[in-house]
Motif scaffolding. Structure first.
Motif, mmCIF file in Angstrom:
data_model
loop_
_atom_site.group_PDB
_atom_site.id
_atom_site.type_symbol
_atom_site.label_atom_id
_atom_site.label_comp_id
_atom_site.label_asym_id
_atom_site.label_seq_id
_atom_site.Cartn_x
_atom_site.Cartn_y
_atom_site.Cartn_z
ATOM 1 N N LEU A 1 0.821 -1.197 0.000
ATOM 2 C CA LEU A 1 0.000 0.000 0.000
ATOM 3 C C LEU A 1 0.864 1.259 0.000
ATOM 4 O O LEU A 1 0.623 2.198 -0.771
ATOM 5 C CB LEU A 1 -0.932 0.000 1.211
ATOM 6 C CG LEU A 1 -1.786 1.250 1.405
ATOM 7 C CD1 LEU A 1 -2.716 1.454 0.221
ATOM 8 C CD2 LEU A 1 -2.584 1.141 2.709
ATOM 9 N N LEU B 1 2.464 1.912 -3.428
ATOM 10 C CA LEU B 1 1.532 2.399 -4.440
ATOM 11 C C LEU B 1 1.084 3.834 -4.145
ATOM 12 O O LEU B 1 0.919 4.646 -5.060
ATOM 13 C CB LEU B 1 0.317 1.483 -4.526
ATOM 14 C CG LEU B 1 0.565 0.105 -5.149
ATOM 15 C CD1 LEU B 1 -0.669 -0.776 -5.026
ATOM 16 C CD2 LEU B 1 0.970 0.232 -6.616
ATOM 17 N N GLN B 2 0.874 4.165 -2.879
ATOM 18 C CA GLN B 2 0.484 5.524 -2.527
ATOM 19 C C GLN B 2 1.579 6.522 -2.865
ATOM 20 O O GLN B 2 1.308 7.653 -3.279
ATOM 21 C CB GLN B 2 0.132 5.595 -1.039
ATOM 22 C CG GLN B 2 -1.192 4.928 -0.691
ATOM 23 C CD GLN B 2 -1.470 4.949 0.794
ATOM 24 O OE1 GLN B 2 -0.537 4.874 1.611
ATOM 25 N NE2 GLN B 2 -2.732 5.043 1.162
ATOM 26 N N PHE C 1 -7.620 4.598 -6.469
ATOM 27 C CA PHE C 1 -7.346 3.196 -6.755
ATOM 28 C C PHE C 1 -6.468 3.099 -7.983
ATOM 29 O O PHE C 1 -6.396 4.029 -8.800
ATOM 30 C CB PHE C 1 -8.629 2.370 -6.918
ATOM 31 C CG PHE C 1 -9.549 2.881 -7.987
ATOM 32 C CD1 PHE C 1 -9.492 2.374 -9.277
ATOM 33 C CD2 PHE C 1 -10.489 3.855 -7.701
ATOM 34 C CE1 PHE C 1 -10.344 2.830 -10.258
ATOM 35 C CE2 PHE C 1 -11.357 4.313 -8.688
ATOM 36 C CZ PHE C 1 -11.275 3.803 -9.966
ATOM 37 N N THR D 1 -3.496 -2.740 -10.836
ATOM 38 C CA THR D 1 -2.186 -3.345 -10.614
ATOM 39 C C THR D 1 -1.846 -4.418 -11.642
ATOM 40 O O THR D 1 -0.672 -4.718 -11.849
ATOM 41 C CB THR D 1 -2.109 -3.946 -9.199
ATOM 42 O OG1 THR D 1 -3.269 -4.753 -8.963
ATOM 43 C CG2 THR D 1 -2.045 -2.840 -8.156
ATOM 44 N N ALA E 1 -6.031 -2.113 -6.856
ATOM 45 C CA ALA E 1 -5.684 -1.871 -5.453
ATOM 46 C C ALA E 1 -6.401 -0.620 -4.977
ATOM 47 O O ALA E 1 -6.391 0.410 -5.652
ATOM 48 C CB ALA E 1 -4.173 -1.706 -5.303
ATOM 49 N N LEU F 1 -6.636 2.487 -2.569
ATOM 50 C CA LEU F 1 -5.623 3.269 -1.871
ATOM 51 C C LEU F 1 -6.198 4.302 -0.917
ATOM 52 O O LEU F 1 -5.447 5.113 -0.369
ATOM 53 C CB LEU F 1 -4.723 3.993 -2.893
ATOM 54 C CG LEU F 1 -4.101 3.140 -3.999
ATOM 55 C CD1 LEU F 1 -3.191 3.985 -4.865
ATOM 56 C CD2 LEU F 1 -3.343 1.958 -3.412
ATOM 57 N N THR F 2 -7.508 4.293 -0.709
ATOM 58 C CA THR F 2 -8.131 5.321 0.121
ATOM 59 C C THR F 2 -9.109 4.715 1.105
ATOM 60 O O THR F 2 -9.601 3.590 0.917
ATOM 61 C CB THR F 2 -8.868 6.342 -0.765
ATOM 62 O OG1 THR F 2 -9.497 7.322 0.054
ATOM 63 C CG2 THR F 2 -9.923 5.648 -1.609
ATOM 64 N N SER G 1 -13.873 4.056 0.308
ATOM 65 C CA SER G 1 -13.818 2.949 -0.650
ATOM 66 C C SER G 1 -15.154 2.287 -0.937
ATOM 67 O O SER G 1 -15.209 1.311 -1.674
ATOM 68 C CB SER G 1 -12.843 1.886 -0.132
ATOM 69 O OG SER G 1 -13.216 1.470 1.173
ATOM 70 N N LYS H 1 -9.194 0.275 2.540
ATOM 71 C CA LYS H 1 -7.878 0.714 2.083
ATOM 72 C C LYS H 1 -6.872 -0.425 2.175
ATOM 73 O O LYS H 1 -6.792 -1.117 3.187
ATOM 74 C CB LYS H 1 -7.403 1.902 2.917
ATOM 75 C CG LYS H 1 -6.090 2.496 2.438
ATOM 76 C CD LYS H 1 -5.802 3.840 3.072
ATOM 77 C CE LYS H 1 -5.550 3.707 4.563
ATOM 78 N NZ LYS H 1 -5.146 5.014 5.153
ATOM 79 N N GLY H 2 -6.140 -0.623 1.090
ATOM 80 C CA GLY H 2 -5.148 -1.691 1.049
ATOM 81 C C GLY H 2 -5.658 -2.978 0.429
ATOM 82 O O GLY H 2 -4.873 -3.908 0.208
#
Length: 331
Positions: free
Chosen positions: A27, A30-31, A39, A42, A68, A70-71, A74, A140-141
């Motif tokens: 995570l 990617l962030q 998102f 991937t 993925a 990322l927030t 979601s 998230k994640g």
């Protein structure tokens, strides 16, 4: 919306998620790479096989795609759907969430899929059906994974693959495998296709085409710009023809092939004028001897009395109706 992005035809190898073993580290990486993105795609991959079964072509598709989250916000990512042509026979459909659980991912499968007919604004039916479903435990994640396997015996149907879209995409791969007896044509479109890398390999009687690309930046457009496909690189692959017992059968490899295919939509229409059509034509041209004037009279009557109504009922949008039916319905 993630649902629209997930609707594209995309795929990757089934066990790809096992490569991730540290959810927190995944995570964070990617962030850092995609700041501000809710998102990220991937992985997307489509494996297509063209084969001959019983002397006729058949298309086999295997899909895997993964995004993925990322927030924290979601909830909008949970609802998704898959689109299929009515010519597809879906053999397998699977979706699941990979939920961070300490130092590993926990697989939480989707329990139910709702199949329905797809309508555009409740007006146009385009021979598609959809499977609607919701990813569980989205947060998230998480990694959201969708897989399917399908076959298609409709040789005229092309396979379309988009490289990237409205979200960043780490990696997209599409591979097409076929025997030498099958003639394949492809066309690559988009404003910039330089990032799409093509390779061709051969092993025994089989040939394999592979296209691979990464688009770290999403494509954007507004309401007055061309459609997304004008910008997004994409490949269209179709069967040009195939050979069985030394005989070559064309499918869609030229404009002549396209004409022959489209002609099948009108080849069954009656060539004998219906009585009511003939009576109308005769009444419009009573006493007229010039052929051009006869045509002009009929054409003007049609312009004034027959409406054009687009009934986008799948293939029916391409199939003309009998003249007698049009005369009766006046559209």
């Amino acid at each position: 919306m993630v649902a629209a992005w997930l609707a594209g035809i995309v795929v990757i190898h089934a066990a790809a998620w096992t490569a991730y073993s540290q959810p927190a580290a995944d995570l964070a990486a990617l962030q850092q790479k995609y700041p501000g993105q809710p998102f990220v795609g991937t992985a997307e991959n489509l494996d297509v096989g063209f084969d001959l079964v019983g002397g006729a072509p058949i298309i086999h598709l295997e899909q895997y795609k993964e995004i993925a989250v990322l927030t924290d916000h979601s909830t909008a990512f949970s609802e998704s759907r898959e689109y299929f042509s009515n010519h597809y026979n879906v053999k397998k459909l699977e979706a699941y969430s990979l939920v961070p659980d300490q130092n590993q991912y926990r697989k939480v499968p989707v329990q139910s899929f709702t199949k329905s007919v797809d309508w555009d604004n409740m007006v146009y039916y385009d021979d598609q059906f959809t499977y609607t479903y919701a990813f569980p435990s989205v947060g998230k994640g998480c990694r959201l994974v969708t897989r399917y396997e399908a076959t298609c015996s409709y040789a005229w149907l092309p396979v379309v693959f988009n490289f990237g879209g409205t979200v960043p995409m780490e990696k997209s791969v599409v591979s097409v495998s076929f025997p030498k007896e099958v003639d394949i044509r492809y066309h690559l479109f988009g404003t910039d296709t330089t990032q799409v890398h093509f390779t061709k390999t051969a092993r025994g009687n089989r040939i394999k085409y592979t296209w691979e690309a990464s688009f770290r930046n999403p494509f954007d457009h507004d309401a007055v710009s061309p459609s997304m496909r004008y910008y997004v690189p994409h490949v269209i692959v179709q069967i040009a023809g195939y050979t069985v017992n030394g005989k070559y059968t064309p499918v869609i490899g030229s404009l002549d092939d396209l004409y022959r295919y489209n002609y099948t939509h009108i080849s069954g229409l009656s060539k004998i004028p219906a009585t009511e059509v003939k009576l109308l034509a005769d009444s419009l041209n009573a006493g007229v001897t010039d052929d051009r004037e006869k045509v002009r009279n009929i054409f003007r009557w049609v312009q004034k009395n027959i409406r054009y109504v687009a009934i986008e009922d799948g293939d029916n949008g391409l199939v003309p109706r009998e003249a007698a039916d049009v005369l009766k319905r006046r559209y």
